[in-house]
Design an enzyme around this catalytic site. Structure first.
Site, mmCIF file in Angstrom:
data_model
loop_
_atom_site.group_PDB
_atom_site.id
_atom_site.type_symbol
_atom_site.label_atom_id
_atom_site.label_comp_id
_atom_site.label_asym_id
_atom_site.label_seq_id
_atom_site.Cartn_x
_atom_site.Cartn_y
_atom_site.Cartn_z
ATOM 1 N N CYS A 138 2.347 1.328 0.693
ATOM 2 C CA CYS A 138 2.430 2.282 -0.407
ATOM 3 C C CYS A 138 2.089 3.664 0.137
ATOM 4 O O CYS A 138 1.080 3.832 0.831
ATOM 5 C CB CYS A 138 1.452 1.882 -1.510
ATOM 6 S SG CYS A 138 1.355 3.078 -2.858
ATOM 7 N N CYS A 147 3.079 -0.256 -7.456
ATOM 8 C CA CYS A 147 2.005 -0.754 -6.595
ATOM 9 C C CYS A 147 0.913 -1.291 -7.510
ATOM 10 O O CYS A 147 0.447 -0.586 -8.402
ATOM 11 C CB CYS A 147 1.476 0.372 -5.706
ATOM 12 S SG CYS A 147 0.036 -0.112 -4.718
ATOM 13 N N CYS A 185 14.631 -2.774 -4.935
ATOM 14 C CA CYS A 185 15.274 -1.496 -4.639
ATOM 15 C C CYS A 185 14.179 -0.422 -4.735
ATOM 16 O O CYS A 185 13.736 -0.074 -5.825
ATOM 17 C CB CYS A 185 16.382 -1.273 -5.664
ATOM 18 S SG CYS A 185 17.431 0.127 -5.327
#
Length: 139
Positions: free
Chosen positions: A57, A106, A129
């Site tokens: 992330c 996340c 995606c």
């Protein structure tokens, strides 16, 4: 996907103020990850990179995806068949823009990542995606 309705437990939590996120991220990363934006299709070289490693992330550094599950989807965004583990990605119903989709974020810091679609390769049949600016490559 059951997690869009019932959630899944995070491995840990990272919370920051809006000012802290703005200071940490580029303006475009902030728009995408904190305001649920989308980068232009085919705007990142990350779509064509298939080197070994993991993708974290961009906001909190949590490992999210392994390059071994990355595939060429020709969608214009990096695509993965599955996350690194069940607890790192959260799923939310997204009925915006006249569509029904599943948004991915996340699980640790709530950063918007992208969406997951049921048109990926075996064995999962899923296509995560993901906005390239929501990720950073490690290793």
């Amino acid at each position: 996907m059951r997690w869009a309705n019932h959630g899944n437990p995070p491995p840990r939590r990272v919370e920051k103020s809006d000012a802290q996120w703005r200071a940490l991220l580029s303006p475009e990363q902030y728009r995408i990850t904190r305001q649920k934006g989308t980068e232009a299709a085919h705007s990142s070289e990350m779509c064509g990179l298939f080197e070994p490693g993991r993708y974290q992330c961009a906001c909190c550094g949590t490992p999210l995806f392994d390059a071994g599950t990355k595939f060429q989807s020709r969608s214009g965004w990096p695509s993965f068949a599955s996350p690194l583990s069940e607890g790192v990605v959260a799923y939310h119903r997204d009925d915006s823009h006249g569509m029904q989709r599943i948004e991915t974020t996340c699980q640790v810091c709530d950063a918007h990542l992208g969406h997951v679609f049921p048109d990926g390769p075996p064995p999962t049949g899923l296509r995560y995606c993901i906005n390239a600016l929501a990720l950073r490559k490690e290793g």
